[in-house]
Every structure is written in C-alpha cells, then in structure tokens.
Design a protein around this motif. Structure first.
Motif, PDB file in Angstrom:
ATOM      1  N   ASP A  92       2.662  -7.612 -15.635  1.00 42.66           N
ATOM      2  CA  ASP A  92       1.591  -7.026 -16.446  1.00 42.66           C
ATOM      3  C   ASP A  92       2.108  -5.843 -17.260  1.00 42.66           C
ATOM      4  N   ARG A  93       3.178  -6.101 -18.006  1.00 44.50           N
ATOM      5  CA  ARG A  93       3.784  -5.011 -18.774  1.00 44.50           C
ATOM      6  C   ARG A  93       2.897  -4.531 -19.912  1.00 44.50           C
ATOM      7  N   ARG A  94       2.055  -5.406 -20.412  1.00 46.02           N
ATOM      8  CA  ARG A  94       1.240  -5.051 -21.582  1.00 46.02           C
ATOM      9  C   ARG A  94      -0.220  -4.772 -21.231  1.00 46.02           C
ATOM     10  N   HIS A  95      -0.626  -5.095 -20.013  1.00 49.16           N
ATOM     11  CA  HIS A  95      -2.022  -4.900 -19.616  1.00 49.16           C
ATOM     12  C   HIS A  95      -2.043  -4.242 -18.241  1.00 49.16           C
ATOM     13  N   GLY A  96      -2.003  -2.923 -18.226  1.00 48.10           N
ATOM     14  CA  GLY A  96      -1.932  -2.185 -16.971  1.00 48.10           C
ATOM     15  C   GLY A  96      -3.211  -2.287 -16.164  1.00 48.10           C
ATOM     16  N   SER A  97      -3.067  -2.180 -14.859  1.00 51.22           N
ATOM     17  CA  SER A  97      -4.216  -2.319 -13.953  1.00 51.22           C
ATOM     18  C   SER A  97      -4.612  -0.995 -13.302  1.00 51.22           C
ATOM     19  N   ILE A  98      -3.928   0.110 -13.663  1.00 52.19           N
ATOM     20  CA  ILE A  98      -4.165   1.381 -12.981  1.00 52.19           C
ATOM     21  C   ILE A  98      -5.196   2.218 -13.739  1.00 52.19           C
ATOM     22  N   THR A  99      -6.127   2.802 -12.978  1.00 55.08           N
ATOM     23  CA  THR A  99      -7.145   3.705 -13.531  1.00 55.08           C
ATOM     24  C   THR A  99      -7.030   5.063 -12.858  1.00 55.08           C
ATOM     25  N   VAL A 100      -7.126   6.128 -13.660  1.00 53.72           N
ATOM     26  CA  VAL A 100      -7.137   7.495 -13.137  1.00 53.72           C
ATOM     27  C   VAL A 100      -8.576   7.996 -13.129  1.00 53.72           C
ATOM     28  N   PRO A 156      -2.885  -4.930  -5.715  1.00 56.83           N
ATOM     29  CA  PRO A 156      -2.029  -4.044  -4.924  1.00 56.83           C
ATOM     30  C   PRO A 156      -0.716  -3.743  -5.652  1.00 56.83           C
ATOM     31  N   LEU A 157      -0.339  -2.473  -5.661  1.00 58.20           N
ATOM     32  CA  LEU A 157       0.890  -2.045  -6.327  1.00 58.20           C
ATOM     33  C   LEU A 157       1.734  -1.199  -5.376  1.00 58.20           C
ATOM     34  N   PRO A 158       3.056  -1.178  -5.582  1.00 57.86           N
ATOM     35  CA  PRO A 158       3.919  -0.389  -4.707  1.00 57.86           C
ATOM     36  C   PRO A 158       3.723   1.112  -4.921  1.00 57.86           C
ATOM     37  N   LEU A 159       3.742   1.840  -3.811  1.00 62.81           N
ATOM     38  CA  LEU A 159       3.586   3.296  -3.831  1.00 62.81           C
ATOM     39  C   LEU A 159       4.869   3.931  -3.299  1.00 62.81           C
ATOM     40  N   GLN A 160       5.322   4.995  -3.965  1.00 61.11           N
ATOM     41  CA  GLN A 160       6.455   5.758  -3.462  1.00 61.11           C
ATOM     42  C   GLN A 160       6.097   7.238  -3.445  1.00 61.11           C
ATOM     43  N   LEU A 210       6.420   3.122   0.293  1.00 61.41           N
ATOM     44  CA  LEU A 210       5.398   3.147   1.335  1.00 61.41           C
ATOM     45  C   LEU A 210       4.517   1.902   1.357  1.00 61.41           C
ATOM     46  N   GLY A 211       4.940   0.856   0.684  1.00 58.22           N
ATOM     47  CA  GLY A 211       4.170  -0.379   0.711  1.00 58.22           C
ATOM     48  C   GLY A 211       3.230  -0.504  -0.473  1.00 58.22           C
ATOM     49  N   LEU A 212       2.294  -1.469  -0.385  1.00 57.82           N
ATOM     50  CA  LEU A 212       1.371  -1.767  -1.479  1.00 57.82           C
ATOM     51  C   LEU A 212       0.036  -1.076  -1.253  1.00 57.82           C
ATOM     52  N   ARG A 213      -0.550  -0.562  -2.333  1.00 61.37           N
ATOM     53  CA  ARG A 213      -1.836   0.127  -2.262  1.00 61.37           C
ATOM     54  C   ARG A 213      -2.692  -0.273  -3.462  1.00 61.37           C
ATOM     55  N   ASP A 261      -8.123   0.780   1.522  1.00 61.37           N
ATOM     56  CA  ASP A 261      -6.997   1.618   1.940  1.00 61.37           C
ATOM     57  C   ASP A 261      -7.438   2.912   2.614  1.00 61.37           C
ATOM     58  N   GLU A 262      -8.725   3.055   2.937  1.00 66.14           N
ATOM     59  CA  GLU A 262      -9.209   4.327   3.456  1.00 66.14           C
ATOM     60  C   GLU A 262      -8.577   4.713   4.796  1.00 66.14           C
ATOM     61  N   SER A 263      -8.082   3.728   5.545  1.00 63.44           N
ATOM     62  CA  SER A 263      -7.475   4.039   6.844  1.00 63.44           C
ATOM     63  C   SER A 263      -6.017   4.472   6.735  1.00 63.44           C
ATOM     64  N   VAL A 264      -5.442   4.395   5.525  1.00 61.77           N
ATOM     65  CA  VAL A 264      -4.042   4.807   5.349  1.00 61.77           C
ATOM     66  C   VAL A 264      -3.954   6.316   5.518  1.00 61.77           C
ATOM     67  N   PRO A 265      -3.139   6.809   6.443  1.00 67.24           N
ATOM     68  CA  PRO A 265      -3.062   8.254   6.680  1.00 67.24           C
ATOM     69  C   PRO A 265      -2.493   8.994   5.477  1.00 67.24           C
ATOM     70  N   SER A 266      -2.921  10.236   5.317  1.00 68.57           N
ATOM     71  CA  SER A 266      -2.416  11.041   4.210  1.00 68.57           C
ATOM     72  C   SER A 266      -1.002  11.513   4.512  1.00 68.57           C
ATOM     73  N   ARG A 267      -0.289  11.823   3.462  1.00 71.62           N
ATOM     74  CA  ARG A 267       1.115  12.230   3.579  1.00 71.62           C
ATOM     75  C   ARG A 267       1.436  13.247   2.502  1.00 71.62           C
ATOM     76  N   TRP A 268       2.244  14.234   2.853  1.00 71.29           N
ATOM     77  CA  TRP A 268       2.665  15.266   1.910  1.00 71.29           C
ATOM     78  C   TRP A 268       3.886  14.793   1.122  1.00 71.29           C
ATOM     79  N   PHE A 269       3.988  15.263  -0.123  1.00 69.87           N
ATOM     80  CA  PHE A 269       5.219  15.043  -0.877  1.00 69.87           C
ATOM     81  C   PHE A 269       5.604  16.334  -1.582  1.00 69.87           C
ATOM     82  N   THR A 270       6.910  16.484  -1.801  1.00 68.12           N
ATOM     83  CA  THR A 270       7.420  17.758  -2.303  1.00 68.12           C
ATOM     84  C   THR A 270       7.611  17.786  -3.811  1.00 68.12           C
ATOM     85  N   PHE A 271       8.026  16.658  -4.401  1.00 73.70           N
ATOM     86  CA  PHE A 271       8.308  16.711  -5.839  1.00 73.70           C
ATOM     87  C   PHE A 271       7.697  15.585  -6.646  1.00 73.70           C
ATOM     88  N   CYS A 272       7.503  14.385  -6.084  1.00 69.82           N
ATOM     89  CA  CYS A 272       6.906  13.341  -6.918  1.00 69.82           C
ATOM     90  C   CYS A 272       6.338  12.211  -6.078  1.00 69.82           C
TER      91      CYS A 272
END
Length: 322
Positions: free
Chosen positions: A193-201, A293-297, A303-306, A141-152
């Motif tokens: 995957d309600r019980r086994h999340g795939s996201i890492t911080v 890939p998961l949906p991003l908002q 904004l699609g899947l990332r 996803d490195e080519s995905v342009p950056s975008r500003w957000f105001t609240f979330c």
C-alpha cells in the motif's frame, strides 16, 4: 556512591577485554555491582530491581539502544519519579547508539566512560522527557502493555524494516548500516500500500490526519545515524518537549528518492518536507490507528503487529548523567 552496571555481552562494538577495562575504570570511582545480562528482558528486570532498592544511586547501561531501552523500562516500571529514582548513565556498545549520541556523549565506549567519570565528578546531569506507547482502550490492542522509548518509535514502514533486520540477525548477520539499507529496499519492494496509506493520526481537539503510509515518532533529534551522518526526521524534536511526528502519505519510487535524499541531507533546521509529508511538533497525547495490522518498533526493537497505538510524551521522566 553505589552503582549498578548492566552489561550486554552481545554488544556489537565492544570486546570482552574492552568491557573488563571499562568495568575496572568505573569500579575505581564507585562501589560497583556489574551484572551481565543472560536473556532478553534481563536488563529490564535489573533496572526494576535498582529502582526498588534503597541504596543504588546510579545505573549504567553498557550496550546498544536495546539495552538502554530495557534498563529505562525497568527503572520506570512504577512510573517516573526523577527525584527518587537512580540516575541513568550510558556507555555505548551497539552499532548506532542513538540515545547516547543524542545526549552528546562520545560514540566510543572508552571515551564515553571517561566522559561519564568526568560528569560524575562535576555533577553534570539533566532530566529528560521520554515517550510512552501502549494499546488503545476500546480496541483489539487495548491489552497490549505500555512501554517507554527513549528516542523513537514507528508504526508501518520503518517497523517493517526493523523486523526484517531482526530476522537477518537471527540468521547470524551482523548489525551494520549496509544491512539496514538492504532491508529498506526489500521493505519498499514488498510494501503493498505504497500509494494508499492506512494510518490515521488522532489528536484531542484536532481533525484526524489520514492516509499515512509511514509514521515516525521522535523524542529527540537526530532520529538516527548513517555511520557518522545524523539523520533529522523531525529536527525540532527534543528531550525537553513532547513528541514529534513525521508522516508520509505516499511511497512511490520518485517520492522515496526525494524524501530519502532530503533525509540524507537533512540538518538541525530542515528535515523531510513536501506536499505528501506531515510534520507535527510537541505532541503530548495522540493515537496512531491503522485499518490493517502494521509492524511497530520502539528504539529499534520490533514489537509485532498493531492496529492502534496510543502515544504519550512525558516531560521530566528520568535523570541522566551527561
């Protein structure tokens, strides 16, 4: 003062007559150019033109959070420069208007216009911090342009909800709180995957936080509203600090009921909490990565899947009339 008014004609809570009244009220106090948006991204283009002009001092966004987001991304196209860029003012015209309400503005367009004119006469403004997100270097996803957000922003469950809402709106459904609640239920029932999340911080100098099913990034508090009820996902989030994150590691029926109740009864002092809840405060740089890939908002815009998104909290990014 020369000002640009960016008008979204599809704003859900203002009629053409109301918008005409608001335009006349603003034009009586300033040299006003009012432009109605004609396509998706038009408000961003207008914001960029205002930022690159030499005489526009103020940009007023008349519309919902999506319109505000586009204007902000246009204003900050070349990066934040609060002392040079035009100031931003918001007249709420959407169904929720989180950014405007988080600034303390009335949720009614007419009242907000009056408050805006009073603020301009009295010189009331503040410089707010914003969030920025884009593709992570070294990933697909490195080519995905950056975008500003105001609240979330959000990767995963809430991004899926926003995507479902947008699909319904394309079919002609109105953007209402009932529509959002129905899509929350459908997203939960369709979540594999309600019980086994795939996201890492990942944070510099810190151990990774793994196994998240849901991740909500907040730049201010409240996170959103259900009617007139504010919802505090990250009560400590503020326009004056970095970004906050709420993550959940489990979305069983019982945990959804528990966290949903906590969110509905949340206060400025207490948000969702528990052994499967992860809360992080005042983050400057971090990355959310997923095995699938998961949906991003961002600001309620799907904004699609990332698979990997890098977030930055930028203090003092833009001056806002309050």
């Amino acid at each position: 003062m020369r000002a640009l008014l960016v008008v979204n004609p599809a704003a859900t809570t203002t009629s053409a007559r109301t918008r005409d009244v608001l335009i006349h009220a603003l034009a009586s106090e300033m040299k006003l150019d009012a432009i109605t948006t004609e396509y998706r991204g038009h408000a961003r283009d207008l914001g960029r033109q205002a930022a690159e002009s030499k005489d526009i001092e103020l940009v007023v966004a008349l519309g919902g959070d999506g319109t505000v987001n586009e204007v902000v991304n246009g204003l900050l196209h070349h990066g934040p420069d609060p002392d040079r860029l035009p100031r931003l003012a918001v007249v709420p015209g959407g169904s929720t208007n989180v950014f405007a309400r988080a600034l303390g503005l009335p949720n009614d367009a007419v009242e907000a216009t009056g408050a805006l004119l009073d603020a301009l006469r009295e010189g009331r403004e503040r410089t707010v911090g914003l969030g920025r997100a884009g593709g992570t270097p070294g990933t697909e996803d490195e080519s995905v342009p950056s975008r500003w957000f105001t609240f979330c922003a959000g990767l995963g469950f809430d991004g899926g909800v926003i995507g479902r809402v947008e699909q319904q709106r394309e079919l002609g459904k109105r953007s209402t709180h009932a529509l959002y609640l129905r899509q929350v239920v459908r997203q939960f029932l369709g979540e594999h995957d309600r019980r086994h999340g795939s996201i890492t911080v990942d944070r510099p100098g810190e151990d990774p936080v793994t196994g998240l099913v849901l991740s909500i990034v907040c730049n201010t508090s409240p996170w959103s509203y259900l009617g007139n009820r504010p919802l505090y996902a990250s009560p400590q989030a503020s326009f004056d600090t970095g970004l906050d994150l709420l993550g959940l590691k489990k979305l069983s029926a019982s945990s959804v009921a528990r966290y949903g109740t906590q969110l509905l009864t949340s206060t400025p002092d207490r948000g969702p909490h528990g052994k499967n809840a992860v809360t992080l405060h005042d983050l400057t740089d971090f990355t959310l990565q997923s095995k699938v890939p998961l949906p991003l908002q961002m600001d309620g815009d799907h904004l699609g899947l990332r698979t990997s998104v890098t977030f930055t909290g930028v203090r003092r990014a833009l001056r806002v009339i309050v």
